[in-house]
Design an enzyme around this catalytic site. Sequence first.
Site, PDB file in Angstrom:
ATOM      1  N   ARG A   9       0.731  -1.183  -0.130  1.00  0.00           N
ATOM      2  CA  ARG A   9      -0.075  -0.084   0.027  1.00  0.00           C
ATOM      3  C   ARG A   9       0.977   1.275   0.058  1.00  0.00           C
ATOM      4  O   ARG A   9       0.573   2.150  -0.830  1.00  0.00           O
ATOM      5  CB  ARG A   9      -0.856  -0.066   1.327  1.00  0.00           C
ATOM      6  N   THR A  10       1.845   1.454   0.925  1.00  0.00           N
ATOM      7  CA  THR A  10       2.354   2.632   0.988  1.00  0.00           C
ATOM      8  C   THR A  10       3.358   2.810  -0.059  1.00  0.00           C
ATOM      9  O   THR A  10       3.342   4.111  -0.683  1.00  0.00           O
ATOM     10  CB  THR A  10       3.234   2.680   2.257  1.00  0.00           C
ATOM     11  N   LYS A  65      25.908  -3.094  -0.150  1.00  0.00           N
ATOM     12  CA  LYS A  65      27.458  -3.037  -0.234  1.00  0.00           C
ATOM     13  C   LYS A  65      27.743  -2.220   1.011  1.00  0.00           C
ATOM     14  O   LYS A  65      29.069  -1.966   1.075  1.00  0.00           O
ATOM     15  CB  LYS A  65      27.807  -2.312  -1.543  1.00  0.00           C
ATOM     16  N   ARG A 120      11.105   3.936   3.490  1.00  0.00           N
ATOM     17  CA  ARG A 120      10.648   2.913   4.687  1.00  0.00           C
ATOM     18  C   ARG A 120      11.985   2.213   4.996  1.00  0.00           C
ATOM     19  O   ARG A 120      12.749   1.918   4.102  1.00  0.00           O
ATOM     20  CB  ARG A 120       9.369   1.937   4.233  1.00  0.00           C
ATOM     21  N   HIS A 174       4.741   5.805  11.769  1.00  0.00           N
ATOM     22  CA  HIS A 174       3.952   5.399  10.307  1.00  0.00           C
ATOM     23  C   HIS A 174       3.116   6.694  10.037  1.00  0.00           C
ATOM     24  O   HIS A 174       2.010   6.321   9.835  1.00  0.00           O
ATOM     25  CB  HIS A 174       3.703   4.045  10.028  1.00  0.00           C
TER      26      HIS A 174
HETATM   27  N1   CP Z   1      -0.438   0.153   5.736  1.00  0.00           N
HETATM   28  C1   CP Z   1       0.592  -0.082   5.260  1.00  0.00           C
HETATM   29  O1   CP Z   1       1.727   0.351   5.582  1.00  0.00           O
HETATM   30  O2   CP Z   1       0.828  -1.198   4.234  1.00  0.00           O
HETATM   31  P1   CP Z   1       1.948  -1.687   3.460  1.00  0.00           P
HETATM   32  O3   CP Z   1       3.006  -2.375   4.364  1.00  0.00           O
HETATM   33  O4   CP Z   1       1.492  -2.694   2.321  1.00  0.00           O
HETATM   34  O5   CP Z   1       2.853  -0.424   2.918  1.00  0.00           O
END
Ligand code: CP
Length: 306
Positions: A51-52, A80, A101, A129
């Site tokens: 999703r993100t 590396k 991320r 998040h």
């Molecule tokens: N909700 C969320 O962060 O989903 P993903 O891990 O798929 O990005």
Amino acid sequence: MKGLIDILDFSTEELDELIETACDIIENPADYSEKCKGKKLATLFYEPSTRTRLSFEAAMYELGGNVIGFSEANSSSSAKGESVADTAKTISCYADIIAMRHPKEGAALVAKNNASIPVINAGDGGHCHPTQTLADLLTIYREKGGFSGLKIGFCGDLKFGRTVHSLINALSRYEDNEVYLISPDELKLPSYVKKDVLVKQNIKYTQTTDLESVIGELDILYMTRVQRERFFNEEDYLRLKDSYILTEKKLEKAKADLSIMHPLPRVNEISVEIDNDSRACYFKQVLNGKYMRMALILKLLEEAEK
Ligand code: CP
């Protein structure tokens, strides 16, 4: 350079502005289709995501911009030994904005401190998040009309669930909310979140292991997955993973206008039979996330140009 590392980086007025922009995008998508023409988003994903990452990419394309990036650490020079700081400096030469991320808490802040373009935290370990929180806030706004006077139950892995930490932080700034923390003893909300947020802001909270004893009180039930990737041993994960499974039977005591939320991915926490229940909001969250990420990219790029 401004970015978004923690949801508290934005005032409630700034969050209201983002929601207003997102609602306008929903109403008038054509007005936004060229807003980011000539701009590039870099998605640096050192951890898996559906999703993100893809909603950031869809958001940038829908704004008329382009996307570069990587979706796993091993396909970048971090394999590396390159540091996050050097990566951030490098990507600043290629792109206009970064969404990152990383499995380590604080990694996004390191990137922000070294980049010359805005950095968005797309999840840093078990910490926070904030863009999931943006998706959650737009969902709550559209379902409940505001962020005050709500009884919100957080259920599942409250220890490692970074979306829970960010949403509790966000909601703590609004009036008259009450929080129910529903988890096994081993997966309780970290004491730093309890002390620094709930206690400090004088928010009434109830801690329990029993979902059914409180489900009838709730306006929002925020289910979460037990975060396998953050466990030190598989045995503990297997013992705890099915602690809570929401079924239609368990919803018998719930309010008719309960909003059932989940940041996804879901494993077993919500029975698929609930997907057709009018109270299920988790796929609405997914769509709302794209609109809020569009609004966020616009805001940060506009600020960077000032
Ligand atoms: N909700 C969320 O962060 O989903 P993903 O891990 O798929 O990005």
